[in-house]
Design a protein around this motif. Sequence first.
Motif, PDB file in Angstrom:
ATOM      1  N   LYS A   1    -107.043 -29.885  29.776  1.00 47.84           N
ATOM      2  CA  LYS A   1    -107.528 -30.666  30.907  1.00 47.84           C
ATOM      3  C   LYS A   1    -107.953 -29.674  31.984  1.00 47.84           C
ATOM      4  O   LYS A   1    -107.283 -28.676  32.222  1.00 47.84           O
ATOM      5  CB  LYS A   1    -106.451 -31.607  31.444  1.00 47.84           C
ATOM      6  N   LEU A   2    -109.057 -29.963  32.641  1.00 53.29           N
ATOM      7  CA  LEU A   2    -109.667 -29.025  33.570  1.00 53.29           C
ATOM      8  C   LEU A   2    -109.709 -29.585  34.988  1.00 53.29           C
ATOM      9  O   LEU A   2    -109.932 -30.785  35.182  1.00 53.29           O
ATOM     10  CB  LEU A   2    -111.098 -28.697  33.138  1.00 53.29           C
ATOM     11  N   LYS A   3    -109.509 -28.705  35.959  1.00 52.61           N
ATOM     12  CA  LYS A   3    -109.775 -29.073  37.348  1.00 52.61           C
ATOM     13  C   LYS A   3    -111.281 -29.230  37.517  1.00 52.61           C
ATOM     14  O   LYS A   3    -112.071 -28.650  36.770  1.00 52.61           O
ATOM     15  CB  LYS A   3    -109.245 -27.986  38.301  1.00 52.61           C
ATOM     16  N   VAL A   4    -111.663 -29.987  38.522  1.00 51.68           N
ATOM     17  CA  VAL A   4    -113.092 -30.240  38.720  1.00 51.68           C
ATOM     18  C   VAL A   4    -113.855 -28.931  38.923  1.00 51.68           C
ATOM     19  O   VAL A   4    -114.984 -28.771  38.435  1.00 51.68           O
ATOM     20  CB  VAL A   4    -113.319 -31.215  39.898  1.00 51.68           C
ATOM     21  N   SER A   5    -113.234 -27.969  39.603  1.00 58.63           N
ATOM     22  CA  SER A   5    -113.904 -26.685  39.827  1.00 58.63           C
ATOM     23  C   SER A   5    -114.114 -25.938  38.519  1.00 58.63           C
ATOM     24  O   SER A   5    -115.113 -25.220  38.353  1.00 58.63           O
ATOM     25  CB  SER A   5    -113.086 -25.823  40.795  1.00 58.63           C
ATOM     26  N   ASP A   6    -113.199 -26.111  37.564  1.00 59.47           N
ATOM     27  CA  ASP A   6    -113.349 -25.462  36.265  1.00 59.47           C
ATOM     28  C   ASP A   6    -114.441 -26.131  35.433  1.00 59.47           C
ATOM     29  O   ASP A   6    -115.178 -25.455  34.701  1.00 59.47           O
ATOM     30  CB  ASP A   6    -112.033 -25.492  35.499  1.00 59.47           C
ATOM     31  N   VAL A   7    -114.535 -27.445  35.524  1.00 58.30           N
ATOM     32  CA  VAL A   7    -115.588 -28.155  34.803  1.00 58.30           C
ATOM     33  C   VAL A   7    -116.954 -27.628  35.231  1.00 58.30           C
ATOM     34  O   VAL A   7    -117.833 -27.346  34.399  1.00 58.30           O
ATOM     35  CB  VAL A   7    -115.507 -29.671  35.052  1.00 58.30           C
TER      36      VAL A   7
ATOM     37  N   ALA B   1    -119.285 -33.558  43.679  1.00 58.02           N
ATOM     38  CA  ALA B   1    -119.478 -34.934  44.159  1.00 58.02           C
ATOM     39  C   ALA B   1    -120.170 -35.781  43.095  1.00 58.02           C
ATOM     40  O   ALA B   1    -119.805 -36.939  42.868  1.00 58.02           O
ATOM     41  CB  ALA B   1    -120.293 -34.925  45.451  1.00 58.02           C
ATOM     42  N   SER B   2    -121.163 -35.197  42.421  1.00 58.21           N
ATOM     43  CA  SER B   2    -121.881 -35.939  41.383  1.00 58.21           C
ATOM     44  C   SER B   2    -120.978 -36.227  40.194  1.00 58.21           C
ATOM     45  O   SER B   2    -121.082 -37.290  39.562  1.00 58.21           O
ATOM     46  CB  SER B   2    -123.119 -35.159  40.931  1.00 58.21           C
ATOM     47  N   LEU B   3    -120.070 -35.300  39.879  1.00 55.10           N
ATOM     48  CA  LEU B   3    -119.142 -35.518  38.771  1.00 55.10           C
ATOM     49  C   LEU B   3    -118.194 -36.675  39.083  1.00 55.10           C
ATOM     50  O   LEU B   3    -117.929 -37.526  38.219  1.00 55.10           O
ATOM     51  CB  LEU B   3    -118.362 -34.241  38.480  1.00 55.10           C
TER      52      LEU B   3
ATOM     53  N   VAL C   1    -117.733 -40.406  37.221  1.00 56.56           N
ATOM     54  CA  VAL C   1    -116.487 -41.071  36.836  1.00 56.56           C
ATOM     55  C   VAL C   1    -116.511 -42.524  37.322  1.00 56.56           C
ATOM     56  O   VAL C   1    -116.143 -43.452  36.588  1.00 56.56           O
ATOM     57  CB  VAL C   1    -115.265 -40.326  37.407  1.00 56.56           C
ATOM     58  N   GLU C   2    -116.955 -42.721  38.544  1.00 58.65           N
ATOM     59  CA  GLU C   2    -117.002 -44.075  39.106  1.00 58.65           C
ATOM     60  C   GLU C   2    -117.952 -44.974  38.315  1.00 58.65           C
ATOM     61  O   GLU C   2    -117.721 -46.186  38.210  1.00 58.65           O
ATOM     62  CB  GLU C   2    -117.443 -44.017  40.566  1.00 58.65           C
ATOM     63  N   SER C   3    -118.998 -44.393  37.728  1.00 64.24           N
ATOM     64  CA  SER C   3    -119.954 -45.185  36.953  1.00 64.24           C
ATOM     65  C   SER C   3    -119.647 -45.166  35.457  1.00 64.24           C
ATOM     66  O   SER C   3    -120.501 -45.504  34.638  1.00 64.24           O
ATOM     67  CB  SER C   3    -121.385 -44.673  37.207  1.00 64.24           C
ATOM     68  N   GLN C   4    -118.424 -44.770  35.100  1.00 62.80           N
ATOM     69  CA  GLN C   4    -117.948 -44.774  33.713  1.00 62.80           C
ATOM     70  C   GLN C   4    -118.767 -43.887  32.776  1.00 62.80           C
ATOM     71  O   GLN C   4    -118.964 -44.222  31.607  1.00 62.80           O
ATOM     72  CB  GLN C   4    -117.908 -46.203  33.150  1.00 62.80           C
TER      73      GLN C   4
END
Length: 214
Positions: A78-84, A95-97, A101-104
Amino acid sequence: MTVHLHHDTLAPDRQALTDSDLRVVEQFSQLVTAQLDILAQGPERQRLIDVATRALHQARALLSAPPPLTPPQLPVSKLKVSDVIGQGWVELSQASLYRAVESQRFYCVTPTGRSIGKEFPAWQFVQPVPELIAPVLAILAGQPSSEIHAFWISSTDELNELSPAEMLAGKSFETRVDIHSSQQALLNLPANERLRKVLALAKWQHRGMADIVG
């Protein structure tokens, strides 16, 4: 002034181009050179050169872009958003990532033992998962993220002891040591067939959850 272009100018660090790719780039460079020699003679000379230069810089950026990450097996990390973002799993801002997530289009989970923070299961970024996962996540929407993750990584009888994540990706998790020929046959199915099986399983689970709530 004669402008000489070569494929090294477009992508000096690109090593993954095939001979066919390089021939196409070389032909493109020669065509641009010939056209510049013809057109860039009058009062519009500098403007034409500037336009061509910008176009070539854009072509260089496209050719230099890293290929999508396609490991032979699915990662379990599992990755932190910064790692992704930093490891190049997606070409999105943070922010786009989160909007994805919000848009599935992707999903994230809360780290174990914590009440805040988000982690992204890395398997969902492996091709062709990003192109297939959205309709399944739409069915699972509204469930706790921990249950969504459990759905994806749990082996099921319906998929011959494969997990929905493995079925969707057409690849086994890196922690799976052996895989039976009958399981491999499922993983080798066309992507639309694999997606159909996972959708059916998600719908079945969703109906079961609705019955429990009802």
